[in-house]
Design an enzyme around this catalytic site. Sequence first.
Site, short mmCIF file in Angstrom:
data_model
loop_
_atom_site.label_atom_id
_atom_site.label_comp_id
_atom_site.label_asym_id
_atom_site.label_seq_id
_atom_site.Cartn_x
_atom_site.Cartn_y
_atom_site.Cartn_z
N PRO A 128 0.58 1.31 0.46
CA PRO A 128 -0.72 1.33 1.15
C PRO A 128 -0.99 2.55 2.02
O PRO A 128 -1.11 2.46 3.25
CB PRO A 128 -0.66 0.06 1.98
CG PRO A 128 0.78 -0.11 2.30
CD PRO A 128 1.51 0.36 1.07
N CYS A 129 -1.18 3.70 1.39
CA CYS A 129 -1.52 4.91 2.14
C CYS A 129 -2.91 4.80 2.77
O CYS A 129 -3.21 5.53 3.72
CB CYS A 129 -1.42 6.15 1.26
SG CYS A 129 -2.38 6.06 -0.25
N HIS A 130 -3.73 3.87 2.29
CA HIS A 130 -5.05 3.69 2.90
C HIS A 130 -4.96 3.19 4.34
O HIS A 130 -5.91 3.31 5.09
CB HIS A 130 -5.91 2.74 2.05
CG HIS A 130 -5.35 1.36 1.91
ND1 HIS A 130 -4.40 1.05 0.95
CD2 HIS A 130 -5.59 0.22 2.60
CE1 HIS A 130 -4.10 -0.23 1.06
NE2 HIS A 130 -4.80 -0.76 2.05
#
Length: 162
Positions: A128-130
Amino acid sequence: MQITDSSQQSFFFESPVGRLRIDDNGMAVTAIDFCFTATHKEPAAQPQTALQRQIALQLQEYFQQQRKVFSLPIELQVTPFQQRVLKALMNIDYAATVTYGALAHQLQSHARAIGGACRRNPIPIIIPCHRVVAASGLGGFSGAVDGPLVQSKQWLLQHEQK
């Protein structure tokens, strides 16, 4: 349409943030790409293998807010630094965010280096780089600072807040 490249296979998944191309090697997820261009107009194919069906199911559960943590095998071909950053991303709780600077401090690095590693994340959403944001706002997403990718980041963050 099943795309085969040696041991790599791909299928498309229609999501609320657009079409995703998911690559696997038969044993693990190797990449997820957002398909916003005309070159990704191939007809969507149903997942063909047990692994692909599991990937599609877990993504569907995530988008329906029935899953907060993915339990899929992943294979990363990244540098040791990127691997450290991606492992740290996987420890960010669902619906939480952390700034590039805070993550840099945690990893004894620099915010720009963290941003670079996030930009090269081969498996967004699952890794989850978001959830990494700028100190003064949303920040970029997958190398973009505006447009559909940043809109996808905003959607994902809002989705997790529901």
